[in-house]
Design an enzyme around this catalytic site. Structure first.
Site, PDB file in Angstrom:
ATOM      1  CG  HIS A 129      -3.876  -1.174  -2.331  1.00  0.00           C
ATOM      2  ND1 HIS A 129      -4.411   0.086  -2.280  1.00  0.00           N
ATOM      3  CD2 HIS A 129      -3.459  -1.448  -1.071  1.00  0.00           C
ATOM      4  CE1 HIS A 129      -4.304   0.569  -1.063  1.00  0.00           C
ATOM      5  NE2 HIS A 129      -3.731  -0.349  -0.301  1.00  0.00           N
ATOM      6  CE  LYS A 141      -7.459   0.654   0.853  1.00  0.00           C
ATOM      7  NZ  LYS A 141      -6.951  -0.221   1.890  1.00  0.00           N
ATOM      8  CB  SER A 180      -0.987  -0.002   1.167  1.00  0.00           C
ATOM      9  OG  SER A 180      -0.381  -0.436   2.348  1.00  0.00           O
TER      10      SER A 180
HETATM   11  C1  LIG Z   1      -6.839  -0.387   3.256  1.00  0.00           C
HETATM   12  C2  LIG Z   1      -6.240  -1.704   3.581  1.00  0.00           C
HETATM   13  C3  LIG Z   1      -6.786  -2.516   4.575  1.00  0.00           C
HETATM   14  C4  LIG Z   1      -7.882  -2.027   5.482  1.00  0.00           C
HETATM   15  O1  LIG Z   1      -9.101  -2.045   4.854  1.00  0.00           O
HETATM   16  P1  LIG Z   1     -10.282  -1.139   5.431  1.00  0.00           P
HETATM   17  O2  LIG Z   1     -11.498  -1.723   4.836  1.00  0.00           O
HETATM   18  O3  LIG Z   1      -9.993   0.238   4.984  1.00  0.00           O
HETATM   19  O4  LIG Z   1     -10.258  -1.273   6.918  1.00  0.00           O
HETATM   20  C5  LIG Z   1      -6.258  -3.775   4.759  1.00  0.00           C
HETATM   21  N1  LIG Z   1      -5.212  -4.211   4.010  1.00  0.00           N
HETATM   22  C6  LIG Z   1      -4.638  -3.441   3.086  1.00  0.00           C
HETATM   23  C7  LIG Z   1      -3.480  -3.968   2.302  1.00  0.00           C
HETATM   24  C8  LIG Z   1      -5.124  -2.157   2.841  1.00  0.00           C
HETATM   25  O5  LIG Z   1      -4.543  -1.379   1.935  1.00  0.00           O
END
Ligand SMILES: *Cc1c(COP(=O)(O)O)cnc(C)c1O
Length: 397
Positions: free
Chosen positions: A214, A246, A186
């Site tokens: 992602h 996302k 990320s």
């Molecule tokens: C954003 C993210 C999360 C968390 O997800 P949320 O639904 O925002 O709590 C978990 N793992 C990764 C790799 C992320 O980028």
């Protein structure tokens, strides 16, 4: 006054002095390329809404209709009476989309990761995680109480060494090994070398879990994510995590795998059991999003074009860019103070770009984190590049 006040104040003062105090902006428009923030409009390069679905009329219709039909709140936990038809249907569709037997839906990715890692590993086991894994995966590993080891970033050899050492030192027959990695990292935007990691897992009889927050919706045919794109089988990646905040443009997350895995988690994953279900309307909107994602190869092709263009142009400016072919494009600045000056300048120019500092990233790797979306056009990118060039001339970069 409480007995904790002086501690809280000291920690805040330290953060401020280190130039690491964060502040929240107030968004008054929907998420998108053009946003209203604190009374001004900006071009945004800092959302994870990779396909521009967060404000898509089709998702809004699906959510609005579901609110009329099923109300607002989930009202109870899944195992009591909170498991709505919309959740069930979404789980079936996700299982099919990921090519796995079953899926289980959570209200957030953070919670899904905490739940799954902690439920899979126990005190006698070893949990092995990439150094740059998302915080929720790290926290899940710590919560599990297992022996916890972080291996060098995206380095299958380092992982292999740690797995070997664990086996040598561990005489208990029932000690298991869980390996956990992001699919797309990320903060760096690079893609995990899943082929090598899964091969090392096979050699050492370890279970592999991939968090493709992602990657899903963004990478691969029909947006099936990095695991599918690298043609890894269900046996190679038995535990797959995806999130909806996302590319899906909604909220929540899921884990997909064998029936046995999902049945086990449904009974034993505490953050799944002891929480209210996600609002059914969010599940309905996510179902619509999943349908759209599968039909959006043209949007993904456009996004890839924008990514390639941005990378090429950045290199022409001679900037310290990380090798990334994903929507996450970090420009390493190093100094926290320099990053703040640069990000303030860009903001004055009308751009919002993530300024990521420690402790989110390692010391001395503060960075501008540009995220691109399928809604960005070439002229949006050109405008940002022009301001970066100007920042360079002004010695801010
Ligand atoms: C954003 C993210 C999360 C968390 O997800 P949320 O639904 O925002 O709590 C978990 N793992 C990764 C790799 C992320 O980028």
């Amino acid at each position: 006054m409480t007995t904790f006040d002086s501690r809280w104040q000291d920690r805040l003062t330290e953060r401020l002095a280190a130039g690491l105090l964060r502040r929240r902006r107030i968004l008054t428009s929907p998420q998108g390329v053009n946003v209203s923030v604190d009374g001004r409009t900006y071009r945004s390069f800092c959302s994870n809404d990779y396909l521009g679905l967060a404000n898509d009329p089709r998702l809004k219709d699906a959510a609005a209709k579901a609110i009329i039909d099923s109300g607002v709140g989930g009202g109870a936990s899944h195992l009591v009476l909170g498991h709505h038809y919309e959740h069930e249907a979404l789980e079936c569709e996700l299982a099919e989309f990921t090519g796995r037997e079953k899926a289980l839906v959570f209200s957030s990715g953070y919670m899904a990761n905490l739940a799954v890692v902690a439920a899979l590993a126990n005190k006698t086991d070893g949990v092995f995680e990439d150094k740059l894994n998302h915080a929720s995966l790290i926290d899940g590993g710590l919560l599990s109480g297992a022996r916890f080891q972080r291996y060098l970033h995206n380095n299958a050899q380092s992982l292999s060494n740690y797995l070997k050492r664990f086996d040598e030192k561990n005489s208990r027959e029932d000690a298991k090994k869980l390996v956990v990695t992001d699919g797309v990292f990320s903060m760096d935007g690079d893609v995990a070398d899943l082929k090598s990691v899964s091969e090392v897992c096979r050699q050492h009889d370890a279970l592999l879990m991939v968090d493709d927050a992602h990657g899903l919706g963004v990478i691969g045919h029909q947006g099936r994510g990095s695991v599918s794109h690298m043609q890894l089988t269900v046996d190679e990646v038995p535990v797959l995590i995806g999130t909806f905040g996302k590319a899906f443009g909604t909220a929540g997350a899921f884990v997909a795998g064998s029936s046995l895995l999902i049945d086990y988690l449904t009974q034993f994953a505490r953050p799944y059991i002891y929480t209210t279900s996600m609002p059914p309307a969010i599940a309905a909107a996510t179902r619509e999003s999943l349908r759209i994602i599968q039909k959006s190869d043209d949007k993904r092709a456009h996004l890839q074009m924008v990514i390639a263009y941005f990378q090429t142009e950045l290199k022409c400016l001679g900037l310290d860019v990380l090798e990334s072919n994903t929507a996450i494009q970090p420009i390493i600045i190093r100094s926290n103070e320099k990053l703040i000056r640069l990000s303030t300048f860009l903001e004055e120019q009308g751009f919002l770009v993530g300024a990521i500092r420690p402790p989110t990233v390692p010391e001395n790797t503060a960075r501008l984190r540009v995220t691109l979306s399928a809604e960005h056009q070439k002229n949006d990118v050109d405008a940002l590049l022009a301001s970066l060039k100007q920042a360079q001339h002004l010695g801010l970069l």
